[in-house]
Structures are given as structure tokens and as C-alpha cells.
Design an enzyme around this catalytic site. Structure first.
Site, PDB file in Angstrom:
ATOM      1  N   ARG A  61     -65.555  31.813  69.962  1.00  0.00           N
ATOM      2  CA  ARG A  61     -64.212  32.417  69.878  1.00  0.00           C
ATOM      3  C   ARG A  61     -63.443  32.125  71.164  1.00  0.00           C
ATOM      4  NH1 ARG A  61     -63.651  37.276  71.611  1.00  0.00           N
ATOM      5  NH2 ARG A  61     -65.547  38.066  70.649  1.00  0.00           N
ATOM      6  N   TYR A  71     -37.701  31.567  59.517  1.00  0.00           N
ATOM      7  CA  TYR A  71     -38.808  31.588  58.555  1.00  0.00           C
ATOM      8  C   TYR A  71     -39.122  33.053  58.227  1.00  0.00           C
ATOM      9  CZ  TYR A  71     -43.587  31.407  56.869  1.00  0.00           C
ATOM     10  OH  TYR A  71     -44.726  31.587  56.134  1.00  0.00           O
ATOM     11  N   ASP A 110     -39.837  27.399  67.934  1.00  0.00           N
ATOM     12  CA  ASP A 110     -40.684  26.988  66.818  1.00  0.00           C
ATOM     13  C   ASP A 110     -40.286  25.547  66.478  1.00  0.00           C
ATOM     14  OD1 ASP A 110     -41.826  26.456  64.319  1.00  0.00           O
ATOM     15  OD2 ASP A 110     -41.669  28.549  63.659  1.00  0.00           O
ATOM     16  N   LYS A 142     -48.375  22.312  58.689  1.00  0.00           N
ATOM     17  CA  LYS A 142     -47.310  21.458  58.160  1.00  0.00           C
ATOM     18  C   LYS A 142     -47.512  20.007  58.620  1.00  0.00           C
ATOM     19  CE  LYS A 142     -46.035  25.492  56.736  1.00  0.00           C
ATOM     20  NZ  LYS A 142     -45.039  26.307  57.380  1.00  0.00           N
TER      21      LYS A 142
HETATM   22  C1  PLP Z   1     -44.917  27.604  57.792  1.00  0.00           C
HETATM   23  C2  PLP Z   1     -44.131  28.007  58.973  1.00  0.00           C
HETATM   24  C3  PLP Z   1     -44.590  29.014  59.821  1.00  0.00           C
HETATM   25  C4  PLP Z   1     -45.852  29.801  59.544  1.00  0.00           C
HETATM   26  O1  PLP Z   1     -46.990  29.021  59.641  1.00  0.00           O
HETATM   27  P1  PLP Z   1     -48.385  29.367  58.868  1.00  0.00           P
HETATM   28  O2  PLP Z   1     -49.273  28.264  59.271  1.00  0.00           O
HETATM   29  O3  PLP Z   1     -48.055  29.396  57.404  1.00  0.00           O
HETATM   30  O4  PLP Z   1     -48.814  30.704  59.353  1.00  0.00           O
HETATM   31  C5  PLP Z   1     -43.838  29.304  60.927  1.00  0.00           C
HETATM   32  N1  PLP Z   1     -42.685  28.658  61.200  1.00  0.00           N
HETATM   33  C6  PLP Z   1     -42.213  27.691  60.398  1.00  0.00           C
HETATM   34  C7  PLP Z   1     -40.934  27.024  60.752  1.00  0.00           C
HETATM   35  C8  PLP Z   1     -42.913  27.320  59.260  1.00  0.00           C
HETATM   36  O5  PLP Z   1     -42.423  26.358  58.460  1.00  0.00           O
END
Ligand code: PLP
Length: 376
Positions: A47, A99, A170, A195
Site C-alpha cells: 500500500r 465532471y 484536471d 481515460k
Molecule cells: C472520468 C473523469 C474523472 C473521474 O475519473 P474516474 O477514473 O472515473 O474516477 C474525473 N475527471 C474527468 C475530467 C473525467 O473525465
């Protein structure tokens, strides 16, 4: 080094003992000590850290141009760790188009005594007016989900620094291939590795990359270990494998999206296309000043109401109807219906993650689904 080279060679060396070119996956949860309690390496317990995760984190830091990176079990776990740097009674500013998972997470923090303001930060005067003496963090998502709004990162950094606040971006939709927030002065970059980093719709993960290895990074290290939302070794391995083709994939996603946005913008059944690469997009100039390409995501509004958008989506044959984005296959989603009754997303909006299929086939599928002008 160019990003293409770095993506393949960052924190990736043949194993000195076996010569493995592809790195192994270290599944061990613990590391044996010598007779005096001494450890052979920096690793103690999985961890806290393990070699497969450390390799991913090293690559992430280099690709994003940061000092240090922390991998998490999901994008939201990574963003959660960033918000954990803020104490109860302090204030976070976030955009009003965001988001929806991040929005829900901020509402959780509000319940635990953190002040949260959802602000139209695309208007810098509105943002300046929203900054308070206890503002600790400004969180940006650009391009935003699902409206593809563009935030001027340099301008927000300027306002934040003047107020003694930090900035987190982000960067999931742009990736470091197209946008480099740390070089524009941001303190932290967050990613959903689910993603474009993973890139094949088969692994969930997240990451935070820090500009400096300072007190913020120390706090993130503590949160990663104490809250324990760490990714499994196999997931780290998959994400790192994805990173190797990230620059090539992102450029191909971007070329496809540019072509499709042009097709949609000229189509009589499309009310508006939200894509920062279009000169008509309100954020086009700012995007051109901070991105080296406009990305593989777009959304568009179908002429008519919610049902018209749903009907177009139902007729698609090649493009898959599914949540998520950034994979090799094109995905489309009716965000209003997915987000539920509290959604602020326009009801006739469809969000498209342009995959790596040939754009001609994607355009043909959209053309048949949109149908002739006049048809519902
Ligand atoms: C999908 C997404 C998230 C969240 O990510 P997860 O891996 O689903 O927890 C956060 N910000 C953006 C812009 C996203 O497209």
C-alpha cells in the site's frame, strides 16, 4: 527528449538481472527484511509503495513535467487526495461546469466543513470576486466535461498566486500531449488514468502530479498511504503500457475530432458543436494559446429536444453508446440522462469520445443517424 521518446523510455529500463525488456508485474504485498530488520530497497509494504506503481509514478511525473507523481485507484480517488490538502474552514473554488463526479465529491467535502464555491470561472472577473481570504485551492477542468468550456490557466494561476491559493488542473481531457498545466504555473495536475492514459477501456486509475516535491507532495504521500485508495500492480502495469502510445493515440484522436467537428458544425440537424478547435467556439483563442491541439472530445446539440438527441443516438451502428472516454473505440453518451434529474447539461446534448476508427466511417455513421433534415 520529445514526448514520444519519453513515453517509451521514462522510468523503463531492461531488467539488469534477467534482461526483461517488458517490465515485470510485482504482485508481492510485502518485502522481506534481513536478520537485522534491514530492507533491501525502499519498499516495505505494497500500500505504501511497490515497484510496479513506482515505475508508473516515475513515468507520470516525467510525462507531465512534474517533480513527483502519485497513482490512485481511480480519477476520483486522485482528486479526493487533492481536496484533502484543504482543511475544514478553508475554501475551494471550482468551475460551475465540471465532471459531475467531481461536483458530487466537493459536496461531500462541504458536509465535512470545507467551504466550496461553484463559480463561472471562465469569466475572470467573476472568479476574482469569488476569491476569499480563506481560499486555499482553485480547481480547474479544461476543456470541461461535458460543455468543453475553456479556462485560461495562466490567468487563474495569476489570480490564485496573488491570493496565496494553489491551483490544481484536471488534465484528463487534454493530457500532457496537448496541455502542460505545470509549465503554465499550476501546482498540481489530476488525471483519470481510466481515460486516455489507459486508452483501451480496460483499466480504472487516477494520478496526481506535483510541480514541486514540497509540503503539498508530502501531504499527498500521506493521504495516498493513509486513505489507501491505491491501484493494483496489474492496473499500474496496464496504465504504464498505455502511456507508451499516448502521444500517438492523442494526436490521432485529435485529428479525428477535428474532422468530425467540421462535419457536425455544417450539418443542418445540429444546433451547435462544442469543440474548442472550431473558430466559433468562445474559448477558441484561449485554447489555442495553451493547447498544442484541441483533443479528441466534443459534444453537440441536436436540433430539437431530449427525444431528438436520444433518437439520433439510438440509430448509431458503429459508435458505441457507453459512459467514459479516451479509449480506442468511439463512445457516445446522452449526458443529461446519465447524470439524472439534477443534471445541468442541456437535454439535447450528446457527448462524443472520438476513437481511433477511420474518421470516414465515424462520419458515415453519424450522417445516417442524423438522417435527412426534417426527419425526427
Ligand atoms: C472520468 C473523469 C474523472 C473521474 O475519473 P474516474 O477514473 O472515473 O474516477 C474525473 N475527471 C474527468 C475530467 C473525467 O473525465
Amino acid at each position: 527528449m520529445h514526448l514520444e521518446t519519453l513515453a517509451i523510455h521514462a522510468a523503463n529500463h531492461p531488467d539488469p538481472i534477467t534482461g526483461d525488456v517488458a517490465p515485470p508485474i510485482h504482485l508481492t504485498t510485502t518485502f522481506a527484511r534481513g536478520s537485522q530488520g534491514d530492507l533491501p530497497s525502499e519498499f516495505i509494504y505494497a500500500r505504501t509503495g511497490n515497484p510496479t506503481r513506482a515505475a508508473l509514478e516515475g513515468a507520470l511525473a516525467q510525462l507531465e513535467g512534474g517533480a513527483v507523481a502519485f497513482a490512485f485507484a481511480s480519477g476520483l480517488a486522485a482528486i479526493h487526495a487533492i481536496f484533502k490538502m484543504v482543511e475544514p474552514g478553508q475554501h475551494i473554488i471550482a468551475p460551475d461546469d465540471l465532471y459531475h463526479g467531481t461536483r458530487n465529491l466537493l459536496l461531500e467535502f462541504q458536509r465535512w466543513g470545507v467551504e466550496v464555491g461553484f463559480v463561472d470561472i471562465y469569466n475572470l472577473e467573476t472568479l476574482a470576486a469569488a476569491i476569499q481570504s480563506n481560499t486555499r485551492l482553485i480547481f480547474i477542468e479544461t476543456p470541461s466535461n461535458p460543455m468543453l468550456k475553456i479556462t485560461d490557466i495562466r490567468a487563474v494561476v495569476g489570480l490564485a498566486q496573488a491570493a496565496g491559493a494553489q491551483v490544481a488542473v484536471d488534465n484528463t481531457w487534454a493530457t500532457p500531449v496537448l496541455q502542460r498545466p505545470l509549465e503554465l504555473g499550476a501546482d498540481y495536475v489530476a488525471h483519470s488514468s481510466t481515460k486516455y492514459f489507459g486508452g483501451h477501456s480496460d483499466v480504472t486509475g487516477g494520478a496526481v502530479i506535483c510541480r514541486e516535491d514540497g509540503t503539498g507532495a508530502a501531504r499527498l504521500r500521506e493521504v495516498q498511504n493513509t486513505l489507501g485508495a491505491v491501484p493494483a500492480p496489474f492496473d499500474c502495469w496496464l496504465i504504464r503500457r498505455g502511456l507508451m502510445t499516448l502521444p500517438l493515440r492523442v494526436r490521432a484522436h485529435t485529428a479525428g475530432a477535428a474532422q468530425i467537428s467540421g462535419f457536425l458544425a455544417a450539418h443542418g440537424k445540429v444546433e451547435v458543436v462544442h469543440y474548442p478547435g472550431l473558430a466559433s467556439h468562445p474559448g477558441h483563442a484561449v485554447a489555442a494559446g495553451q493547447m498544442s491541439g484541441f483533443g479528441g472530445m466534443l459534444s453537440f446539440r441536436v436540433q430539437g429536444e431530449e427525444e431528438a438527441a436520444a433518437a439520433v443516438m439510438s440509430r448509431l451502428q458503429l459508435i458505441t453508446r457507453a459512459t467514459s472516454l479516451g479509449g480506442v473505440e468511439s463512445l457516445i453518451e446522452h449526458r443529461y440522462r446519465v447524470e439524472g434529474p439534477h443534471s445541468r447539461t442541456p437535454r439535447n446534448l450528446l457527448r462524443l469520445s472520438v476513437g481511433l476508427e477511420h474518421p470516414d466511417e465515424l462520419i458515415a455513421d453519424l450522417a445516417q443517424a442524423l438522417g435527412q433534415p426534417g426527419m425526427l
